[in-house]
Design a protein around this motif. Structure first.
Motif, PDB file in Angstrom:
ATOM      1  N   UNK A   1       4.461   0.096  14.986  1.00  0.00           N
ATOM      2  CA  UNK A   1       5.044   1.313  15.551  1.00  0.00           C
ATOM      3  C   UNK A   1       5.664   2.152  14.452  1.00  0.00           C
ATOM      4  N   UNK A   2       6.404   1.502  13.558  1.00  0.00           N
ATOM      5  CA  UNK A   2       6.948   2.179  12.383  1.00  0.00           C
ATOM      6  C   UNK A   2       5.916   2.070  11.285  1.00  0.00           C
ATOM      7  N   UNK A   3       5.217   3.156  11.015  1.00  0.00           N
ATOM      8  CA  UNK A   3       4.081   3.132  10.099  1.00  0.00           C
ATOM      9  C   UNK A   3       4.486   3.360   8.651  1.00  0.00           C
ATOM     10  N   UNK A   4       5.751   3.030   8.314  1.00  0.00           N
ATOM     11  CA  UNK A   4       6.229   3.291   6.960  1.00  0.00           C
ATOM     12  C   UNK A   4       5.492   2.459   5.924  1.00  0.00           C
ATOM     13  N   UNK A   5       4.946   1.315   6.318  1.00  0.00           N
ATOM     14  CA  UNK A   5       4.254   0.446   5.368  1.00  0.00           C
ATOM     15  C   UNK A   5       2.877   0.982   4.988  1.00  0.00           C
ATOM     16  N   UNK A   6       2.418   2.029   5.688  1.00  0.00           N
ATOM     17  CA  UNK A   6       1.087   2.562   5.390  1.00  0.00           C
ATOM     18  C   UNK A   6       1.009   3.086   3.963  1.00  0.00           C
ATOM     19  N   UNK A   7       2.058   3.761   3.501  1.00  0.00           N
ATOM     20  CA  UNK A   7       2.054   4.292   2.136  1.00  0.00           C
ATOM     21  C   UNK A   7       2.037   3.157   1.119  1.00  0.00           C
ATOM     22  N   UNK A   8       2.807   2.104   1.398  1.00  0.00           N
ATOM     23  CA  UNK A   8       2.819   0.959   0.482  1.00  0.00           C
ATOM     24  C   UNK A   8       1.451   0.291   0.437  1.00  0.00           C
ATOM     25  N   UNK A   9       0.789   0.218   1.590  1.00  0.00           N
ATOM     26  CA  UNK A   9      -0.535  -0.399   1.591  1.00  0.00           C
ATOM     27  C   UNK A   9      -1.542   0.478   0.851  1.00  0.00           C
ATOM     28  N   UNK A  10      -1.448   1.794   0.988  1.00  0.00           N
ATOM     29  CA  UNK A  10      -2.322   2.691   0.217  1.00  0.00           C
ATOM     30  C   UNK A  10      -2.247   2.346  -1.265  1.00  0.00           C
ATOM     31  N   UNK A  11      -1.040   2.083  -1.730  1.00  0.00           N
ATOM     32  CA  UNK A  11      -0.848   1.795  -3.150  1.00  0.00           C
ATOM     33  C   UNK A  11      -1.474   0.453  -3.529  1.00  0.00           C
TER      34      UNK A  11
ATOM     35  N   UNK B   1      -5.619   6.338  -3.130  1.00  0.00           N
ATOM     36  CA  UNK B   1      -5.019   6.386  -4.459  1.00  0.00           C
ATOM     37  C   UNK B   1      -4.475   7.779  -4.776  1.00  0.00           C
ATOM     38  N   UNK B   2      -5.249   8.803  -4.464  1.00  0.00           N
ATOM     39  CA  UNK B   2      -4.789  10.175  -4.715  1.00  0.00           C
ATOM     40  C   UNK B   2      -3.595  10.493  -3.829  1.00  0.00           C
TER      41      UNK B   2
END
Length: 736
Positions: A552-562, A354-355
């Motif tokens: 491989x493209x870890x761009x969804x990691x930030x969206x999942x954090x949210x 979250x932070x």
């Protein structure tokens, strides 16, 4: 206003007694609705609501709990009175005092000859204790203004009706001592009962400071007003919205619309706006056009329907950016996660997510502002504060309610606004938010008028007691508060008072903290996360983190954090089953995606030598590229498997690999193949098979080699010997 034929009651003497909380029009309206419903249930006509109609609008802030009938006078008479407007906000010599409001009959009896009078205390209160006592009771007080022209005759008040009143009293007619302090001011409704007697039927009051009489003017009190801008975010993993609740909140008359209007109405640099970036992100998406889908539609991959709040989202977002540019803006940890519950369940990673999400939002938005930890209404525990600080939250808010042993320091009559708390991770500093103002709780039903008057009253008393009130006071408005129509109350006048000096949080964090050893614990009203909800969050965290790590493209990691942070929010406590269903849907979706990446191989492998190979097939059934590891382990450590390099599989690709194994012994050994992400998160079903290794020892090979040499040598010897004795003549044919 009055008739010369009215016979006003004689002015009663000054009464020294505590205060009854004022009742707002919204509260009375709510009680009137309930009363009408009660009458309907008894056989009277009723307005039956269509169950298919739109949801009821959000409750607007009131200055008393909605159960007005709980008040003793209202309970007896059925009449309720409000103070909806008060001018000026502070008593000023030479300025007329004007009050207006409504009288509502929420009972079944009819009242006649109703008259509304002004009551005012002659002597002001000048200490914190006296203010709290005077502002928290429902007893009669002070002197009643009964002169002709200074009270309002409103006549009969039949059941279910509301009548407005207005009072206008010259300052010279106010019985005041002239001393600086805070005066109680209120109204009383007198009616004629069945016996022809004049009786008190309803009361409401508030507080008003008088500082103009003070010479010299006392030093102003430093005030930090913290305003949370939050809303529960109900969205699917796809980004679609579950309903139109946010659209209603940002539309005209909605809670978030009213809150922005209130912020706009106050002078610059007077508020600390603490916003949940998850809300801003949601409204931004709404402003670009959005869809609303039910859980079933989402599960069926249906298109749902177009959202109706796009224009309202554009307007609200633009106005929010405009008004907050004039104030100090802070970001909450994304979704305001319940750090205390997460800490107790050993899930600090959710708070860290979250932070991290809020920090990334600030960078993406070009904001230079810190991320703070502020759970709903400041509810926290020691573990929750520690987890938030480790996660990177710069400021930790904690409600005074949770610091159960916090006391005023030294000769001060006020609680400290900054404390240091010992923890296993070192000393922690927390900003203490007050849940009371001038002796009254700040609740969802606090009206803007009461907030303004109580703020000025508290600041005035602190100003008069400056020597015992060294630290700034931190006033936190309640989460989910709806101030109503900001145009009805001139809030800005509170900041014009000489005893009110708005400061920012830096003034608090730079003050001298008070040591607080503990304990820090939740109150009974602050519900922790349920075990069922906690288990669902754990599964979502596991499945979601594994899936995003696999890509491989870890761009969804930030969206999942949210999304993970929102799943553990402290804001959405009212719909636990709905929230649980959304979390489970996303967790199942992530698990289903993981099952599309598989490994297969042989069912049995036989090794007849010290080393050998066997094939494995890795299949990526996703529409995205994945990077993974293949881990092959034998139950018997004598069977060694050569390491396998990381594999990258494109969407839909299957890849065969050869695995090399070596064995130092013979026997049957079970082997298990598992897939994992590059950071070691195991997923998917394992592939299991047996390997039989047959080992021929070195000694046997030596014996066999030696035997072969002897055999060859013997044959060669006999051949040579024969040649020497018989020569190379061919053997004669035997005679027939």
């Amino acid at each position: 206003m009055t008739s010369p034929h009215d016979d006003p009651p004689r002015r009663p003497p000054v009464i020294s007694s505590p205060r009854r909380a004022a009742v707002s029009a919204a509260a009375v309206t709510a009680v009137l609705v309930l009363a009408c419903a009660a009458l309907a249930s008894a056989g009277g006509p009723a307005d039956r609501r269509d169950p298919t109609a739109d949801p009821a609008p959000e409750a607007v802030a009131t200055s008393a709990p909605l159960d007005v009938a709980a008040d003793r006078l209202t309970d007896q008479t059925g009449l309720a009175v409000t103070i909806d407007a008060l001018s000026p906000a502070a008593l000023e010599p030479g300025n007329r005092l004007r009050l207006s409001g409504q009288v509502t009959n929420v009972g079944r009896g009819s009242w006649r000859d109703a008259q509304v009078y002004l009551d005012i205390a002659y002597d002001p209160v000048t200490t914190k204790g006296a203010l709290d006592d005077a502002n928290s009771s429902d007893e009669p007080f002070g002197t009643r203004i009964v002169e002709f022209g200074l009270f309002d005759r409103i006549g009969a008040v039949p059941p279910g009706t509301t009548t407005s009143y207005r009072l206008d009293v010259p300052y010279a007619e106010l019985p005041l001592s002239g001393a600086a302090g805070v005066h109680r001011v209120g109204v009383t409704v007198l009616v004629t009962n069945r016996d022809g007697e004049r009786v008190e039927a309803a009361r409401a009051d508030t507080v008003m400071p008088l500082v103009a009489a003070s010479d010299p003017t006392p030093p102003p009190a430093e005030v930090v007003i913290v305003v949370p801008v939050t809303a529960p975010i109900a969205r699917h993993q796809s980004g679609n919205f579950l309903d139109e609740r946010i659209a209603g909140a940002i539309s005209a008359g909605g809670r978030l619309r009213n809150l922005v209007d209130l912020i706009e109405a106050v002078p610059p640099d007077t508020l600390e706006i603490v916003v949940d970036p998850a809300l801003l992100d949601a409204v931004q998406d709404m402003s670009d056009g959005y869809a609303v889908t039910t859980r079933q539609e989402e599960a069926d991959q249906g298109s749902g329907r177009n959202g109706t709040g796009q224009v309202e989202a554009e307007e609200w977002l633009a106005d929010f950016q405009t008004v907050t540019a004039r104030q100090n803006l802070l970001l909450m940890a994304w979704g305001s996660p319940d750090a205390s519950a997460l800490a107790s369940q050993r899930m600090p990673g959710v708070v860290a997510a979250a932070v991290r999400a809020s920090d990334e939002f600030a960078v993406d938005s070009g904001l230079i502002t810190p991320t703070v930890s502020w759970q709903k209404n400041g509810a926290s525990t020691r573990r929750g504060l520690v987890v938030s600080r480790i996660a990177g939250a710069v400021i930790q808010f904690v409600a005074a309610d949770n610091l159960v042993n916090l006391r005023a320091q030294g000769e001060s009559a006020y609680l400290p606004s900054l404390v240091t708390v010992p923890t296993e991770e070192g000393e922690l500093t927390g900003v203490v938010t007050a849940r009371e103002l001038a002796g009254q709780r700040l609740t969802m039903s606090t009206s803007v008028l009461d907030f303004r008057q109580n703020l000025m009253a508290e600041a005035t008393i602190r100003s008069l007691e400056a020597a015992s009130a060294p630290s700034p006071m931190v006033v936190a408005l309640p989460f989910g508060w709806n101030p109503g129509d900001a145009a009805e109350v001139d809030v800005a006048t509170a900041f014009d008072l000489a005893t009110v000096e708005p400061v920012d949080l830096k003034a608090v964090t730079q003050s001298t903290p008070a040591a607080y050893p503990g304990p820090i614990r939740l109150t009974p009203a602050q519900s922790p996360l349920s075990d069922e909800l906690t288990d669902a969050i754990v599964r979502l965290r596991t499945n979601g983190n594994t899936f995003t790590s696999l890509l491989t493209d870890n761009a969804d990691a930030a969206a999942f954090d949210r999304r993970l942070a929102v799943s553990a929010t402290s804001l959405w406590l009212g719909q636990p089953q709905e929230r649980l269903a959304l979390i489970r849907m996303e967790s199942r979706a992530a698990a289903e995606q993981l099952r599309k990446v598989t490994v297969t191989g042989p069912t049995f492998v036989a090794l007849s030598s010290r080393s050998g190979r066997f094939p494995l097939t890795i299949t990526n059934g996703l529409q995205e590229s994945v990077t993974l590891r293949v881990d092959v382990r034998a139950q018997n450590p004598a069977l060694r498997i050569d390491p396998i390099a990381e594999l990258v599989l494109e969407p839909g690709q299957s890849r065969d690999i050869e695995v090399t194994t070596r064995s130092d012994s013979s026997g049957l050994t079970p082997v298990r193949v598992r897939l994992s992400t590059v950071d070691g998160k195991v997923f998917g079903a394992p592939w299991e098979f047996d390997v039989r290794a047959t080992q021929i020892g070195v000694a046997i090979w030596v014996v066999m080699g030696a035997g072969s040499v002897i055999l060859v040598g013997t044959v060669a010897f006999r051949l040579v010997r024969r040649i020497r004795t018989e020569g190379l003549h061919p053997r004669e044919e035997p005679n027939p």
